[in-house]
Design an enzyme around this catalytic site. Structure first.
Site, mmCIF file in Angstrom:
data_model
loop_
_atom_site.group_PDB
_atom_site.id
_atom_site.type_symbol
_atom_site.label_atom_id
_atom_site.label_comp_id
_atom_site.label_asym_id
_atom_site.label_seq_id
_atom_site.Cartn_x
_atom_site.Cartn_y
_atom_site.Cartn_z
ATOM 1 N N ASP A 91 18.179 -5.203 25.269
ATOM 2 C CA ASP A 91 17.993 -5.532 26.683
ATOM 3 C C ASP A 91 16.845 -6.516 26.803
ATOM 4 O OD1 ASP A 91 20.031 -3.876 27.692
ATOM 5 O OD2 ASP A 91 18.712 -2.138 27.696
ATOM 6 N N ASP A 146 25.607 -5.706 30.581
ATOM 7 C CA ASP A 146 25.386 -4.772 31.689
ATOM 8 C C ASP A 146 25.744 -5.417 33.028
ATOM 9 O OD1 ASP A 146 24.393 -2.948 29.810
ATOM 10 O OD2 ASP A 146 22.310 -3.563 30.147
#
Length: 172
Positions: free
Chosen positions: A131, A152
């Site tokens: 991330d 995401d």
């Protein structure tokens, strides 16, 4: 003229090709993986670079699911979430095959498929999801939102399209 009309009818039939939807998913996977490779080459784990007053680039790893759910477990969650992703991919491919002519529904599926595969690649290759997008409210005591990635965003976008598609159907 007759060929054009039959082609138009073919493209709107429920048995339309899955190829465009798989193409969209592939584009999502490529963008996701390219951005993750780029960030891991430019940053060390935990590094952060302010971009705006409400956004940082940061390299972090998520061993869990959304919002780091189950991230603190002893490793079994990697294989659990891998299995969930594989099952989701198989189910989405089945849905795409059956409903390839439903544009918004298939856009949603394609986005979720691309995102699921993007994060699945990370779990298999690294044991965690990479991330790097960190948004927050400036000058606030509120914590930063959990960092996330392109996969995401695609999953959330696909879920939003599902909701819109369903609301349109109910409205008809």
């Amino acid at each position: 003229m007759a060929k054009q009309k039959s082609f138009k009818n073919l493209s709107s039939s429920p048995k339309s090709s899955m190829l465009p939807w798989l193409g969209i998913a592939t584009i999502i996977i490529l963008i996701d993986q390219i951005t993750k490779v780029t960030i891991t080459r430019l940053f060390s784990y935990g590094d952060s670079m302010p971009v705006t007053s409400f956004f940082n680039l940061v390299l972090t790893y998520n061993k869990g699911a959304a919002f780091s759910f189950l991230a603190g477990q002893d490793g079994w969650q990697r294989w659990f979430f891998t299995a969930v992703a594989v099952a989701a991919v198989i189910f989405i491919l089945h849905l795409l095959r059956r409903h390839a002519g439903q544009r918004m529904f298939c856009w949603a599926l394609a986005l979720i498929l691309g995102g699921a595969i993007g994060n699945l690649i990370d779990r298999l290759a690294y044991g965690h999801v990479i991330d790097f997008l960190d948004f927050y409210i400036p000058n606030s005591t509120l914590p930063h939102w959990p960092a996330f990635n392109v996969a995401d965003m695609a999953i959330v976008g696909g879920a939003a399209l599902f909701i819109i598609d369903e609301l349109r159907r109910v409205g008809k």
